[in-house]
Scaffold this motif. Structure first.
Motif, short mmCIF file in Angstrom:
data_model
loop_
_atom_site.label_atom_id
_atom_site.label_comp_id
_atom_site.label_asym_id
_atom_site.label_seq_id
_atom_site.Cartn_x
_atom_site.Cartn_y
_atom_site.Cartn_z
N VAL A 120 0.86 -1.36 0.07
CA VAL A 120 0.24 -0.05 0.21
C VAL A 120 0.88 1.19 0.12
N GLU A 121 0.91 2.01 -1.12
CA GLU A 121 1.46 3.30 -1.13
C GLU A 121 1.33 4.08 -0.13
N SER A 122 2.25 4.85 0.37
CA SER A 122 2.12 5.98 1.47
C SER A 122 2.92 7.04 1.45
N GLU A 123 2.76 8.15 1.93
CA GLU A 123 3.50 9.28 1.78
C GLU A 123 4.99 8.92 2.13
N ASN A 124 5.28 7.86 3.02
CA ASN A 124 6.63 7.53 3.23
C ASN A 124 7.11 6.49 2.38
N GLU A 125 6.31 5.80 1.84
CA GLU A 125 6.65 4.65 1.06
C GLU A 125 6.30 4.69 -0.41
N PRO A 126 6.91 5.62 -1.31
CA PRO A 126 6.35 5.49 -2.62
C PRO A 126 6.46 4.38 -3.53
N GLY A 127 6.07 4.12 -4.69
CA GLY A 127 6.07 3.05 -5.41
C GLY A 127 7.35 3.02 -6.18
N LEU A 128 7.67 2.07 -6.80
CA LEU A 128 8.79 1.64 -7.72
C LEU A 128 8.35 1.45 -9.13
N LEU A 129 8.56 2.45 -10.03
CA LEU A 129 8.21 2.29 -11.34
C LEU A 129 9.75 1.88 -12.45
N PHE A 130 9.57 0.96 -12.95
CA PHE A 130 10.68 0.17 -13.71
C PHE A 130 10.47 0.80 -15.28
N CYS A 131 11.45 1.26 -15.92
CA CYS A 131 11.42 1.59 -17.35
C CYS A 131 12.47 0.71 -18.24
N HIS A 132 11.91 -0.17 -19.02
CA HIS A 132 13.21 -1.00 -19.85
C HIS A 132 13.41 -0.17 -20.88
N GLY A 133 14.53 -0.53 -21.73
CA GLY A 133 14.87 0.06 -23.02
C GLY A 133 15.15 -0.86 -24.19
N PHE A 134 15.82 -0.50 -25.16
CA PHE A 134 15.96 -1.18 -26.47
C PHE A 134 16.99 -2.37 -26.12
N PRO A 135 16.54 -3.52 -27.05
CA PRO A 135 15.32 -4.15 -27.49
C PRO A 135 14.65 -5.03 -26.33
#
Length: 353
Positions: free
Chosen positions: A44-59
């Protein structure tokens, strides 16, 4: 599909695929683009524990992050933080438009923001590799209020273009890179964005896989920084051994299945958007104060990454654009999430703490 140098012993066992344990979802954004993404709903996201967003690349695809997320899970990170792992625009389960303009950073940053909204996550640590590293930087540029921290793997920080800067010219950039670093570090872009580049890559997937993961000294430099090297390699009969991780069936199958089906026409739009100055037009709107990244940044550089030199991070650092920078270094090639996932997960865990 046959692998070159069959005398190499293939890995018989592989770790469990953590991605199969996450929830797969789809979202159609206000730009009418469908994104596929994976998320953990236990945190559960909270003010103290933001989420983790992962972005891949090529290819690649979201599967690139499998082993890093598995190690983070062992550290207990996923008990506290929601994980969000999209297939980026042009890849795998996400829309694959061939309209280069749709790949502008501002629009893609908005797309990611809509995914976060759908998951009721306001703030994230954003983690990017290759083009995903660039996207992490630009997500901050357009949505700095949503970023807690940034992790850049392999690709250093490149500040956005500003009003008065010359528009992007690939030939001029490579001449500058050669004068500065002794090689045209982005010369491979010429093949990727050539008229027949995507067709040749799709027709020679085994050679593309070897070009990415070859176990040869200075292989990254020889393939990515020497004019004509990519075209010459994938169209000749030479074959090189693969790094141990690349022999694992799961990585091979994921790559071959994806690109046999989808090809490379959509993924190379990321390169075309820079070359055709789509990105220049949106970057000049970024306020100058956002060229300086105020949140903590972790950069993980890799000594065997031929064109993404570790010392490139010193340029924005010395320019005062990364006041909260931490640098780590690994002795591996460009696909560090596949080659050194445990080490990277350890860096990320320490960085989050």
């Amino acid at each position: 599909m046959a692998i070159g140098h069959l005398t190499q012993k293939l890995e018989a066992t592989t770790p469990a695929d953590i991605m199969d344990m996450l929830d797969r979802k789809t979202l159609t954004t206000t730009r009418s683009l469908q994104y596929a993404y994976y998320t953990s709903n236990s945190a559960v996201e909270s003010e103290n524990e933001p989420g983790l967003l992962f972005c891949h690349g090529f290819p690649d695809s979201s599967f690139l992050w499998n082993d890093i997320i598995a190690h983070l899970s062992n550290y207990g990170i996923m008990l506290k933080r929601k994980v969000i792992v999209p297939d980026m625009l042009g890849y795998a389960g996400t829309s694959k438009p061939l309209d280069t303009a749709l790949y502008n950073y501002a629009g893609m940053a908005d797309d990611l923001g809509e995914i976060l909204d759908a998951e009721n996550v306001h703030k994230v640590t954003i983690i990017g590799h290759d083009w995903g590293s660039v996207m992490a930087q630009r997500f901050y540029a357009f949505h700095s209020d949503r970023v807690e921290k940034i992790v850049l793997l392999n690709v250093a920080y490149y500040p956005p273009s500003k009003v008065g800067d010359p528009k992007f010219d690939l030939q001029a950039v490579n001449k500058m890179l050669e004068a500065t670093f002794g090689a045209p570090l982005w010369t491979y872009w010429e093949f990727f964005t050539s008229e027949d580049g995507p067709r040749l890559m799709r027709a020679n997937l085994q050679k593309v896989y070897e070009a990415q993961h070859g176990d040869v000294e200075n292989w990254g430099f020889k393939l990515f920084c020497v004019p004509g090297a990519w075209r010459a390699y994938i169209t000749n009969t030479e074959s090189v051994p693969l790094k141990p991780y690349a022999l694992e069936k799961r990585w091979r199958d994921s790559f071959f299945e994806q690109f046999q089906q989808d090809g490379f026409e959509a993924p190379i739009q990321w390169y075309k958007a820079v070359i055709e100055n789509v990105q220049y037009e949106v970057e000049v709107s970024v306020p100058l104060e956002r060229h300086r990244i105020e949140v903590p940044v972790l950069f993980v550089g890799c000594t065997q990454d031929g064109n993404n030199r570790v010392d490139l991070i010193e340029i924005p650092q010395k320019g005062g654009l990364l006041p909260n920078l931490r640098v780590e270094q690994l002795d591996c090639g460009h696909w560090s999430p596949m080659e050194k996932p445990a080490e990277i997960a350890g860096f990320i865990t320490e960085f989050l703490d």
